[in-house]
Write a protein that holds these residues in place. Structure first.
Motif, PDB file in Angstrom:
ATOM      1  N   PRO A  76       1.087  -1.769  -0.155  1.00  0.00           N
ATOM      2  CA  PRO A  76      -0.374   0.506  -0.137  1.00  0.00           C
ATOM      3  C   PRO A  76       0.931   1.411  -0.496  1.00  0.00           C
ATOM      4  CG  PRO A  76      -0.253  -1.487   1.878  1.00  0.00           C
ATOM      5  CD  PRO A  76       0.870  -2.208   0.905  1.00  0.00           C
ATOM      6  N   LEU A  77       0.757   2.247  -0.749  1.00  0.00           N
ATOM      7  CA  LEU A  77       1.392   3.927  -1.256  1.00  0.00           C
ATOM      8  C   LEU A  77       1.034   4.374   0.155  1.00  0.00           C
ATOM      9  CD1 LEU A  77       2.158   6.173  -3.042  1.00  0.00           C
ATOM     10  CD2 LEU A  77      -0.399   7.000  -2.559  1.00  0.00           C
ATOM     11  N   GLU A  85      -3.138  11.014   5.247  1.00  0.00           N
ATOM     12  CA  GLU A  85      -3.961  11.763   5.552  1.00  0.00           C
ATOM     13  C   GLU A  85      -5.405  11.574   6.055  1.00  0.00           C
ATOM     14  OE1 GLU A  85      -6.110  16.158   2.994  1.00  0.00           O
ATOM     15  OE2 GLU A  85      -5.760  14.635   2.379  1.00  0.00           O
ATOM     16  N   PHE A  86      -5.803  12.116   7.634  1.00  0.00           N
ATOM     17  CA  PHE A  86      -6.667  11.804   7.543  1.00  0.00           C
ATOM     18  C   PHE A  86      -7.431  13.012   8.317  1.00  0.00           C
ATOM     19  CE2 PHE A  86      -9.318  10.595  11.676  1.00  0.00           C
ATOM     20  CZ  PHE A  86      -9.961  10.006  10.782  1.00  0.00           C
ATOM     21  N   TYR A  87      -8.752  13.651   7.993  1.00  0.00           N
ATOM     22  CA  TYR A  87      -9.193  14.205   8.384  1.00  0.00           C
ATOM     23  C   TYR A  87      -8.973  15.781   7.877  1.00  0.00           C
ATOM     24  CZ  TYR A  87     -13.705  16.047  11.328  1.00  0.00           C
ATOM     25  OH  TYR A  87     -15.063  16.093  11.483  1.00  0.00           O
ATOM     26  N   GLY A  88      -8.076  15.887   7.035  1.00  0.00           N
ATOM     27  CA  GLY A  88      -6.642  16.841   7.035  1.00  0.00           C
ATOM     28  C   GLY A  88      -6.359  17.413   7.565  1.00  0.00           C
ATOM     29  N   ARG A  92       1.658  10.041  11.136  1.00  0.00           N
ATOM     30  CA  ARG A  92       2.276   8.799  10.093  1.00  0.00           C
ATOM     31  C   ARG A  92       1.918   7.494  10.455  1.00  0.00           C
ATOM     32  NH1 ARG A  92       6.546   5.534   9.322  1.00  0.00           N
ATOM     33  NH2 ARG A  92       7.949   4.975  10.904  1.00  0.00           N
ATOM     34  N   VAL A  93       2.213   6.618   9.451  1.00  0.00           N
ATOM     35  CA  VAL A  93       2.118   5.193   9.558  1.00  0.00           C
ATOM     36  C   VAL A  93       2.883   4.488   9.006  1.00  0.00           C
ATOM     37  CG1 VAL A  93      -0.627   5.579   9.117  1.00  0.00           C
ATOM     38  CG2 VAL A  93       1.048   5.201   6.766  1.00  0.00           C
ATOM     39  N   SER A  94       2.723   2.776  10.128  1.00  0.00           N
ATOM     40  CA  SER A  94       4.000   2.158   9.810  1.00  0.00           C
ATOM     41  C   SER A  94       3.275   0.250   9.253  1.00  0.00           C
ATOM     42  CB  SER A  94       4.776   1.560  10.062  1.00  0.00           C
ATOM     43  OG  SER A  94       4.383   0.792  11.652  1.00  0.00           O
ATOM     44  N   PRO A 100      -4.883   4.528   7.806  1.00  0.00           N
ATOM     45  CA  PRO A 100      -6.548   5.553   8.092  1.00  0.00           C
ATOM     46  C   PRO A 100      -7.270   5.184   7.306  1.00  0.00           C
ATOM     47  CG  PRO A 100      -4.940   6.522   9.326  1.00  0.00           C
ATOM     48  CD  PRO A 100      -4.032   5.306   8.183  1.00  0.00           C
ATOM     49  N   ARG A 101      -8.726   5.492   7.420  1.00  0.00           N
ATOM     50  CA  ARG A 101      -9.671   4.859   6.094  1.00  0.00           C
ATOM     51  C   ARG A 101     -10.872   6.267   6.369  1.00  0.00           C
ATOM     52  NH1 ARG A 101      -7.924   0.662   7.152  1.00  0.00           N
ATOM     53  NH2 ARG A 101      -6.846  -1.631   4.620  1.00  0.00           N
TER      54      ARG A 101
END
Length: 288
Positions: A76-77, A85-88, A92-94, A100-101
């Motif tokens: 996944p990108l 991005e989430f709620y504007g 950071r994700v790993s 986040p969706r």
């Protein structure tokens, strides 16, 4: 450009990507290729599309081509660029946390609306199963006087949540801690929010999401509602009156989740809310 040669310009790099996704049999898309190149050069996608003549360093070109191959294989990108991005807001994700969706934004919106309508002073909020911290941190950022607790059973996820709290300047009001549901929490709250694992085990084995995202954040037991049942058993003494409990659920769990919530909170106002795609997604339990 010869075989094995790295692209020297933005335009050549996008051309190499076209050579990959035009052959079929790959998960790479034009938008993903553009986003990866923008990430590598430190620009946005609009810049990439309007500057085909811009030169790439050898390091940029090599990094881009490596990321393209990972994307083509299905990675996944957000995991490739390390954020989503989430709620504007950017988080950071790993691979240690869920990506986040948009549907989770519906849960955040429901909580914000309730708190603002109530004009609750210094609301106390808990986010159970916080993952990367998107719910807790977004609520803290949008409600400057809120105190938010955030729990998870993954130490790796908690480390990312703490990093995200610092990124958004709310680390003093978002208290991130290890906890299995309410383990280690003795307080009560105005709002309980949760996006717990809700995919049933049989379905999970066949889903692409199970290949890339952490199973501990997806596996909801035999019927997908095991952790939600536990949360509902433990929530009543923790929720103030007035108070709000907001749960994200699977698109096919609406009626069952409503019944469980009504059993746990007899007399409460229990309603089911759709996400932006029109699918059942959030159960809202309000104590007046």
């Amino acid at each position: 450009m010869g075989e094995g040669q790295l692209p020297e310009t933005v335009g050549a790099a996008l051309g190499d990507a076209r050579g990959i996704y035009s052959t079929g049999g790959t998960r790479l898309t034009p938008a993903t290729a553009q986003a990866l190149l923008a990430y590598v050069v430190g620009q946005n996608r609009a810049w990439v599309l309007t500057h085909p003549e811009a030169l790439l360093t050898h390091e940029q070109s090599a990094r881009y081509m490596a990321l393209l191959l990972h994307a083509a294989s299905g990675t996944p990108l957000p995991y490739l660029i390390g954020e989503q991005e989430f709620y504007g807001m950017w988080f950071r994700v790993s691979p240690e946390v869920l990506i986040p969706r948009p549907e989770t934004e519906s849960l955040v919106g429901i909580v914000l609306d309730w708190v603002k309508q109530r004009s609750t002073t210094s609301p106390r909020i808990v986010d159970i199963g916080t993952g990367s911290g998107i719910i807790a941190i977004t609520l803290a950022a949008k409600l400057p006087d809120a105190q938010v607790s955030a729990t998870d059973v993954s130490e790796e996820a908690l480390a990312i949540a703490r990093e995200n709290a610092i990124r958004h300047g709310v680390q003093d009001r978002v208290h991130v801690q290890y906890g299995d549901i309410f383990e280690g929490i003795n307080d009560s709250f105005d709002v309980i929010a949760a996006n717990l694992p809700y995919i049933n085990q049989e379905e999970l084995t066949a889903l692409e999401v199970g290949r890339w995202e952490p199973r501990v954040a997806l596996d909801g037991g035999a019927d997908g509602l095991s952790l939600i049942r536990r949360l509902l058993r433990e929530s009543p003494p923790r929720l103030h009156q007035p108070g709000l409990l907001a749960l994200e659920i699977g698109y096919d769990q609406g009626e069952r989740a409503l019944a469980l919530c009504r059993e746990a909170f007899p007399g409460a106002d229990v309603t089911l809310h759709a996400d932006l795609a029109g699918l059942d997604r959030i159960v809202r339990v309000e104590l007046a």
